[in-house]
Design an enzyme around this catalytic site. Structure first.
Site, short mmCIF file in Angstrom:
data_model
loop_
_atom_site.label_atom_id
_atom_site.label_comp_id
_atom_site.label_asym_id
_atom_site.label_seq_id
_atom_site.Cartn_x
_atom_site.Cartn_y
_atom_site.Cartn_z
N GLY A 17 0.88 -1.46 -0.07
CA GLY A 17 0.02 0.08 -0.17
C GLY A 17 0.86 1.11 0.06
N GLU A 18 0.58 2.07 0.95
CA GLU A 18 1.39 3.56 0.93
C GLU A 18 2.76 3.48 1.12
OE1 GLU A 18 0.48 6.45 3.87
OE2 GLU A 18 0.10 4.93 5.34
N GLY A 75 4.94 0.97 -0.35
CA GLY A 75 5.44 0.88 -1.42
C GLY A 75 5.44 -0.71 -1.77
N ASP A 135 -4.53 -3.52 -8.44
CA ASP A 135 -4.44 -3.83 -9.96
C ASP A 135 -4.05 -2.80 -10.79
OD1 ASP A 135 -5.91 -5.81 -9.01
OD2 ASP A 135 -7.71 -4.28 -8.90
P1 AMP Z 1 -7.45 -3.57 -5.40
O1 AMP Z 1 -8.02 -2.21 -4.57
O2 AMP Z 1 -6.46 -3.38 -6.33
O3 AMP Z 1 -7.40 -4.68 -4.37
O4 AMP Z 1 -8.96 -3.96 -6.02
C1 AMP Z 1 -10.15 -3.50 -6.03
C2 AMP Z 1 -11.02 -3.97 -7.26
O5 AMP Z 1 -11.15 -5.34 -7.01
C3 AMP Z 1 -12.37 -3.55 -7.17
O6 AMP Z 1 -12.61 -2.71 -8.13
C4 AMP Z 1 -13.31 -4.76 -7.18
O7 AMP Z 1 -14.21 -4.90 -8.01
C5 AMP Z 1 -12.28 -5.94 -7.45
N1 AMP Z 1 -12.60 -6.92 -6.66
C6 AMP Z 1 -12.99 -6.94 -5.35
N2 AMP Z 1 -13.09 -8.24 -4.68
C7 AMP Z 1 -12.97 -9.04 -5.62
C8 AMP Z 1 -12.72 -10.67 -5.59
N3 AMP Z 1 -12.96 -11.32 -4.81
N4 AMP Z 1 -12.36 -11.15 -6.97
C9 AMP Z 1 -11.83 -10.45 -8.05
N5 AMP Z 1 -12.06 -8.87 -7.90
C10 AMP Z 1 -12.53 -8.39 -6.79
#
Ligand code: AMP
Length: 308
Positions: A207-208, A210, A238
């Site tokens: 996260g913040e 790194g 992501d």
């Molecule tokens: P992150 O903040 O990078 O962990 O990703 C958040 C994104 O992950 C959001 O846009 C959600 O739609 C997606 N997400 C949340 N839970 C899941 C899951 N169980 N499987 C796949 N994608 C997910």
């Protein structure tokens, strides 16, 4: 131009942070990965599924950012995957309020014919059997298979996850998830254990704070750029993965040295993602902005020391 196949959710998200709240907006792992990888010269295709309730304008938005959507199935009478989360005041931790799988429940991914020989495969967050299903459709062994996952899949499909982890070269995972997967508090020990599960390279996102890259006994650390304003961390992980994969695909160089740069690109792109709600910042991002921030990154981390 190198080809990149991305699999992951394309979703509706409802997000609450100390700065505000959104109704259902565009989200999903594949969405953030694709928007981030779009900053590189790559030919990328997303493999996912949405329901008939998913607006055409969101699909157009992906197409406009050069994400091929042939592999996004539309189930007309189904509902799109929905996720809702609420961030704590420190913005580093969040509670998941809802995960509605909907059309994901019976999803059989189909990689478009023309992308089955892609050099890089980015298996974003989704059921591990779907991730494996995508790997199985590749007609040529990809140069690099990268996998991202989260606690949700560890909780409900751990054995399947462990099986697919064996078949990838790189895993990107956040610190808490690395601890959950290995039962180790130390991230160095956790990374070693994950190596033993299969991946030659382990990226732990903090996260913040790194990200860390591990490969055998080598280790590399990239900080996150300290920002004045963090609005919404959703999708940062992501976006990091999309930047990492996009950079490696565009350069075609998968050495450890180049992976360090990929981590820096991932961190840089993630630093934009958190500045606005949802995907808002990523869809307007310009190359010059990325380059300026990369130079800031360089200044932040460079020093010249004389040993005394
Ligand atoms: P992150 O903040 O990078 O962990 O990703 C958040 C994104 O992950 C959001 O846009 C959600 O739609 C997606 N997400 C949340 N839970 C899941 C899951 N169980 N499987 C796949 N994608 C997910």
């Amino acid at each position: 131009m190198s080809k990149l196949v991305i699999v992951g959710t394309v979703a509706f998200d409802a997000i609450e942070t100390p700065f505000g709240k959104t109704d259902k907006i565009l989200g999903g792992a594949a969405t953030y990965i694709g928007l981030s990888a779009a900053n590189f010269n790559v030919d990328q295709a997303a493999v996912s599924v949405v329901g008939g309730d998913f607006p055409q304008e969101y699909l157009d938005l992906l197409t406009d950012r050069n994400v091929n959507i042939e592999g996004i199935e539309i189930v007309k009478d189904g509902k799109t995957f929905f996720w809702s989360g609420k961030y704590h005041n420190d913005m580093n931790s969040r509670d998941t309020l809802a995960t509605e799988l909907n059309v994901l429940e019976h999803f059989n991914p189909v990689v478009p014919e023309n992308y089955r020989d892609a050099e890089i495969v980015m298996l974003g967050n989704l059921h591990p059997l779907v991730q494996q299903g995508v790997l199985d459709q590749m007609t040529k062994k990809p140069k690099l298979a990268i996998l991202d996952t989260m606690n949700f899949w560890m909780d409900i499909a751990l054995d399947d996850l462990i099986s697919v982890i064996k078949n990838v070269d790189v895993i990107t995972i956040n610190d808490e998830e690395a601890r959950q997967l290995t039962g180790e508090y130390s991230l160095v020990v956790a990374a070693r254990k994950i190596h033993e599960m299969g991946p030659k390279y382990v990226v732990i996102k903090k996260g913040e704070h790194g990200a860390l890259l591990f490969h055998d006994d080598y280790m590399f650390y990239a900080p996150a750029l300290p920002l004045e304003e963090v609005f919404d961390p959703t999708g940062a992980g992501d976006t990091f993965a999309g930047g990492f994969a996009g950079y490696l695909a565009s350069t075609g160089d998968i050495s450890f040295e180049n992976m360090k740069n990929a981590v820096i690109y991932g961190s840089t792109l993630a630093s934009f993602c958190v500045e606005k709600f949802g995907t808002e910042r990523m869809v307007t991002l310009k190359k010059e902005e990325v380059n300026t921030r990369l130079l800031e990154f360089k200044k932040l981390t460079q020093f010249d020391i004389e040993l005394t």
